[in-house]
Design an enzyme around this catalytic site. Sequence first.
Site, short mmCIF file in Angstrom:
data_model
loop_
_atom_site.label_atom_id
_atom_site.label_comp_id
_atom_site.label_asym_id
_atom_site.label_seq_id
_atom_site.Cartn_x
_atom_site.Cartn_y
_atom_site.Cartn_z
NE ARG A 66 14.44 12.10 -5.71
CZ ARG A 66 14.50 10.91 -6.32
NH1 ARG A 66 13.47 10.09 -6.26
NH2 ARG A 66 15.59 10.55 -6.97
CD GLU B 249 13.10 9.76 0.97
OE1 GLU B 249 14.09 9.15 0.52
OE2 GLU B 249 12.09 10.01 0.29
CG HIS C 149 13.01 6.65 -1.91
ND1 HIS C 149 13.47 7.95 -1.87
CD2 HIS C 149 12.89 6.35 -3.24
CE1 HIS C 149 13.62 8.42 -3.11
NE2 HIS C 149 13.28 7.45 -3.94
#
Length: 337
Positions: free
Chosen positions: A242, A271, A290
């Site tokens: 993360r 993000e 991601h």
Amino acid sequence: MINTCKPRVYVTREIPERGLKKIMERFDTEVWPEYGPPPKQVIIEKARDADALVTLLSDKIDAEIFDAAPKLKIVAQMAVGFDNIDVEEATRRGIYVTNTPGVLTETTADFAWALLMAIARRVVEADRYVREGKWKVGWHPSMLLGRDVYGATLGIIGVGRIGSAVARRAKCFNMRILYYDVVRNPQIEKETGATFVDLDTLLRESDFISVHVPLTKETYHLINAERLKFVKKTAYLINTSRGPVVDEKALYEALKEGRLAGAALDVFEQEPLPTDSPLLRLDNVILTPHIASASYETRSRMAEMVAENLIAFFEGKVPPNLVNPDVVKVRPPPAQL
Ligand code: GLV
């Protein structure tokens, strides 16, 4: 089922068909139709009469949503990480929270390795070099030199499922494996010869540092300016966990000042990564959106697990991937009510 009326499920994005079909067959289902996430206000509205929410890691699921959702019984997340959900609050209110562990382990480890290899051997930079017409000399002894992976030292921060899968791959590359975690993992030590060290030693001695911890209060900015002082100038950081586990600003400073050779990042503090992020200006960084678990097979399986969790719950069972087991004491699954 305890009654003939189908439970209402709101799904915050179109998830792969293998799971969505099962959900739609069993439940009164509504799916947010757009590619991007629904605004929070939409989730609040839809949660008003929902028995279940199917969520993604980009949905913030907190008390504001629970306040608006008197019937809500379960939040089934399509991800292994669930730091976007206020689990404590959910437990207090008797709301079940599930995730999708296991099925994405190898896929994510593959991707961490893809990033590791790519940053070590400058694959992305080399591709740009060719495309931009910079390849003017056929072969040059010092063109785009990288670092050897084989035989190097890999430091793994967090050896749960994914960190362990990364370690197993490293063994085949004859790497010296160091790891740090809050508890020792004798199994991975036995399987791979990994050595348990403190975090500072790991940072000091590793050529590659790969992060595999969940985001919690304890791991927020675990890699910060202070700790980055320990790393070798020739080391690379890989983050597929993360974003907020790494202080991005401190990382940028270290990269810019050459105190770290490079970084390969799949996750970010914000993000999508803001288009003015200074990281975009650095050549010694690989940035991906991601996607570590993004294979056809794995995403389908994740969606299927979401369906399995929901179905088990509404059949009155404890769902297989419950992340807040204490919730059972607050509210038993429906058939046992
Ligand atoms: C992806 O980041 C996940 O948590 O599944």
